[in-house]
Scaffold this active site. Structure first.
Site, short mmCIF file in Angstrom:
data_model
loop_
_atom_site.label_atom_id
_atom_site.label_comp_id
_atom_site.label_asym_id
_atom_site.label_seq_id
_atom_site.Cartn_x
_atom_site.Cartn_y
_atom_site.Cartn_z
N GLY A 237 0.83 -1.20 0.00
CA GLY A 237 0.00 0.00 0.00
C GLY A 237 0.86 1.24 0.00
N THR A 239 3.03 4.53 1.37
CA THR A 239 4.09 4.67 2.37
C THR A 239 3.48 5.11 3.71
OG1 THR A 239 5.77 4.96 0.69
CG2 THR A 239 6.27 5.88 2.84
N GLY A 242 2.51 2.08 5.40
CA GLY A 242 3.76 1.44 5.84
C GLY A 242 4.23 2.02 7.17
N GLU A 259 5.59 -3.40 0.89
CA GLU A 259 5.71 -3.05 -0.54
C GLU A 259 4.95 -1.75 -0.71
OE1 GLU A 259 7.31 -4.91 -2.77
OE2 GLU A 259 7.50 -6.85 -1.76
N CYS A 293 2.26 0.85 -8.94
CA CYS A 293 3.36 1.26 -8.05
C CYS A 293 4.69 1.35 -8.80
CB CYS A 293 3.47 0.32 -6.87
SG CYS A 293 3.68 -1.39 -7.37
N GLU A 391 4.15 10.55 -5.10
CA GLU A 391 3.54 9.51 -5.92
C GLU A 391 2.12 9.99 -6.27
OE1 GLU A 391 2.14 5.87 -4.09
OE2 GLU A 391 3.17 4.74 -5.65
P1 NAD Z 1 -3.45 2.23 1.10
O1 NAD Z 1 -2.16 2.33 1.85
O2 NAD Z 1 -4.45 3.27 1.28
O3 NAD Z 1 -4.19 0.84 1.43
C1 NAD Z 1 -3.53 -0.40 1.28
C2 NAD Z 1 -4.16 -1.40 2.24
O4 NAD Z 1 -3.83 -1.00 3.57
C3 NAD Z 1 -5.69 -1.43 2.15
O5 NAD Z 1 -6.15 -2.75 2.32
C4 NAD Z 1 -6.08 -0.57 3.36
O6 NAD Z 1 -7.36 -0.87 3.85
C5 NAD Z 1 -5.00 -0.94 4.34
N1 NAD Z 1 -4.84 0.02 5.45
C6 NAD Z 1 -5.07 1.35 5.44
N2 NAD Z 1 -4.84 1.86 6.68
C7 NAD Z 1 -4.43 0.84 7.46
C8 NAD Z 1 -4.05 0.72 8.83
N3 NAD Z 1 -4.06 1.76 9.67
N4 NAD Z 1 -3.68 -0.48 9.28
C9 NAD Z 1 -3.64 -1.55 8.47
N5 NAD Z 1 -4.04 -1.52 7.18
C10 NAD Z 1 -4.42 -0.33 6.68
O7 NAD Z 1 -3.03 2.04 -0.43
P2 NAD Z 1 -3.99 1.97 -1.68
O8 NAD Z 1 -4.48 3.35 -1.94
O9 NAD Z 1 -4.96 0.86 -1.52
O10 NAD Z 1 -2.96 1.52 -2.83
C11 NAD Z 1 -2.16 2.40 -3.49
C12 NAD Z 1 -0.77 2.43 -2.87
O11 NAD Z 1 -0.24 1.11 -2.85
C13 NAD Z 1 0.22 3.25 -3.66
O12 NAD Z 1 1.02 3.98 -2.78
C14 NAD Z 1 1.06 2.19 -4.38
O13 NAD Z 1 2.34 2.59 -4.75
C15 NAD Z 1 1.09 1.12 -3.38
N6 NAD Z 1 1.40 -0.16 -4.01
C16 NAD Z 1 2.64 -0.69 -3.84
C17 NAD Z 1 2.97 -1.88 -4.47
C18 NAD Z 1 4.35 -2.49 -4.35
O14 NAD Z 1 4.51 -3.66 -4.69
N7 NAD Z 1 5.33 -1.76 -3.88
C19 NAD Z 1 2.02 -2.52 -5.26
C20 NAD Z 1 0.76 -1.93 -5.41
C21 NAD Z 1 0.46 -0.75 -4.76
#
Ligand code: NAD
Length: 495
Positions: A237, A239, A242, A259, A293, A391
């Site tokens: 998801g 950063t 993360g 990731e 990503c 990003e």
């Molecule tokens: P996001 O961080 O908003 O959500 C990702 C996941 O995390 C979702 O399931 C969300 O519900 C969960 N989440 C959110 N808050 C949380 C918390 N407090 N505790 C635990 N889980 C939580 O990301 P998104 O908008 O769904 O996806 C886009 C992002 O993902 C972009 O930044 C993209 O670069 C990244 N991404 C990275 C990769 C990689 O392999 N590096 C691949 C795909 C997407």
């Protein structure tokens, strides 16, 4: 009615806990509208903390007591090969659900499901490579062994941009290693993850080994991060998410696989095949509407060819077919939702206010329904502009010219992220030096966005921790244990 038409009513999904389909204890649900059409296409439960704890307990029990972790890898592999076959048989239906929930083009969506089949097959085979080491060279007295064991219960938190593919880059390796899992898909795109449960059950994955809980990140995801019954969490998801995972791990020292985001450069040298490079850069920035990503969002181009290359690139981009995700001719579909579309457009507007020039695109694609952004290229982008640092997660590319190799690498590495980079050159030395010098987990030379389950993926710097896929992807979900065995009479320490 064709499988490729809009559903008359939203499809209803349930969660999967301890081998049973279930709704949320609260009875609450989430409804997803297709971002390409604006109609409701799916619902699933909005789980609470109690549902999540039930899933975690089931995964814990399945790991500690169940057969999965203890059975031979060959038997786990057989089950995983069956899962792969079932995904293949259901690829059209899974692809359709993915298309409607994400807004990506139908052919791409089905292609991603077929790509995922290949990953499941690779991971199934890899189960049997999980080996330790023996040290027979430590003298007469000691024989040492390094055992690799399944790590335990793994939480898997996935994003909305590639729901099934990203899950498939993690879950089969987790299962191949002998771990059990609690999966939390993104709250807006949970359909294909829910559908996978039926296929896992049919293939013979025992109850409790994979549990799927749908709902909000701040509730379900956070409960998984906070639980002391979970041994590791893989988060894909932003950063920002993360950082939340690292904060939670500060309290319980849980292993994390992260990731995260990227701000990935395409570096185009003057000696490159500029037509190929223009096509590759256009594909890299616009694929999945830029919501990728590892997609390239910065173009670092040698100044002597910058003008001619920009012209070639704009001509390519003008021919990209943006539109209805259900149309097989479509190359770029919808943005994830209305809010995200406006966020992407605001980045473009802000860049222009800070002096950037729009080379092509620059706005919304006017349609009767759905959220579509024109693939957009900007030049004259000032150094501190968010267009170059953040990003954006849309089809937006910012151009920066360079004069020397050293300058190109310095610009490419001038980012808090380090996810991927693409080098376009016919000079062997440029290519090989750049693959060494670029700070990124994945580097492409004269191509972009290529992948395969054989090769690991992950990021440097703030793009993440750990590696998925490849043989590294199975090691990631194992624990290494060291054993020293004394083979001689003990020389007593106390006479
Ligand atoms: P996001 O961080 O908003 O959500 C990702 C996941 O995390 C979702 O399931 C969300 O519900 C969960 N989440 C959110 N808050 C949380 C918390 N407090 N505790 C635990 N889980 C939580 O990301 P998104 O908008 O769904 O996806 C886009 C992002 O993902 C972009 O930044 C993209 O670069 C990244 N991404 C990275 C990769 C990689 O392999 N590096 C691949 C795909 C997407």
């Amino acid at each position: 009615m064709s499988i490729r038409s809009l559903p008359a009513a939203p499809r209803q999904f349930q969660m999967y806990i301890d081998g049973e389909y279930t709704d949320a204890a609260s009875g609450e649900t989430i409804t997803r509208h297709s971002p390409g059409h604006g109609v409701p296409v799916a619902t699933w439960p909005r789980a609470g903390n109690d549902d999540t704890q039930r899933a975690i307990a089931a995964a814990r029990r399945a790991f500690d007591e169940g057969p999965w972790a203890k059975m031979g890898a060959a038997d786990r592999a057989k089950v995983l090969f069956r899962v792969a076959d079932l995904i293949e048989q259901n690829a059209e239906e899974l692809g359709m659900v993915e298309c409607l929930e994400t807004g990506k083009p139908i052919l791409q969506a089905v292609g991603e499901i077929r790509g995922a089949v290949d990953i499941w097959r690779f991971a199934a085979g890899a189960a049997r490579t999980m080996a330790g080491q023996a040290y027979n060279n430590m003298g007469e007295r000691i024989l040492a062994m390094v055992l690799r064991q399944p790590l335990g219960v793994v939480g898997v938190i996935t994003p909305w941009n590639f729901p099934f593919f990203i899950l498939s880059e993690r879950l089969p390796f987790i299962l191949a290693a002998g771990c059990t899992a609690v999966v939390k898909p993104a709250e807006a795109t949970s359909g294909t993850t829910a559908m996978l449960c039926g296929l896992l059950q049919q293939a013979g994955v025992p109850a409790g080994v994979v549990n799927v809980v749908t709902g909000r990140g701040s509730v379900v995801g956070q409960a998984i991060l906070d639980s002391t019954l979970v041994d590791m969490v893989s988060v894909t998801g932003s950063t920002a998410t993360g950082h939340k995972a690292i904060e939670a791990s500060a309290a319980n020292i849980k292993k994390l696989g992260l990731e995260l985001g990227g701000k990935n450069p395409h570096v185009v040298f003057a000696d490159a095949n500029l037509d190929d490079a223009a096509d590759g850069v256009a594909f890299g920035m616009a694929f999945n509407a830029g919501q990728c990503c590892v997609g390239g969002s910065r173009l670092v181009v040698e100044r002597s060819v910058a003008a001619v290359f920009t012209e070639k690139l704009a001509a390519k981009i003008a021919r990209i077919r943006v539109g209805d995700p259900l149309d097989e001719a479509t190359q770029v579909g919808a943005m994830f939702d209305e809010g995200h579309m406006h966020k992407v457009l605001a980045y473009i507007d802000e860049g222009v206010k800070m002096g950037a020039t729009v080379v092509c695109g620059g706005g919304k694609v006017e349609t009767q329904q759905g959220y579509f952004v024109q693939p957009t290229v900007l030049s004259n982008v000032a150094k501190g502009t968010p267009l170059l640092r953040e990003e954006i997660f849309g089809p937006v590319l910012a151009i920066v010219p360079f004069d020397t190799y050293e300058e190109a690498i310095a610009i490419a590495n001038d980012s808090e992220f380090g996810l991927s980079a693409s080098i376009w050159t016919n000079d062997l030395t440029h290519a090989l030096r750049a693959t060494r010098d670029i700070q990124a987990g994945r580097v492409w030379v004269n191509t972009t966005l290529d992948n395969g389950p054989e090769t690991p993926l992950g990021g440097m710097k703030q793009s993440g921790l750990g590696r998925d896929a490849g043989l590294a992807g199975i090691e990631e979900y194992t624990e290494v244990k060291t054993v020293h065995i004394n083979l001689q009479p003990r020389q007593h320490w106390i006479d």
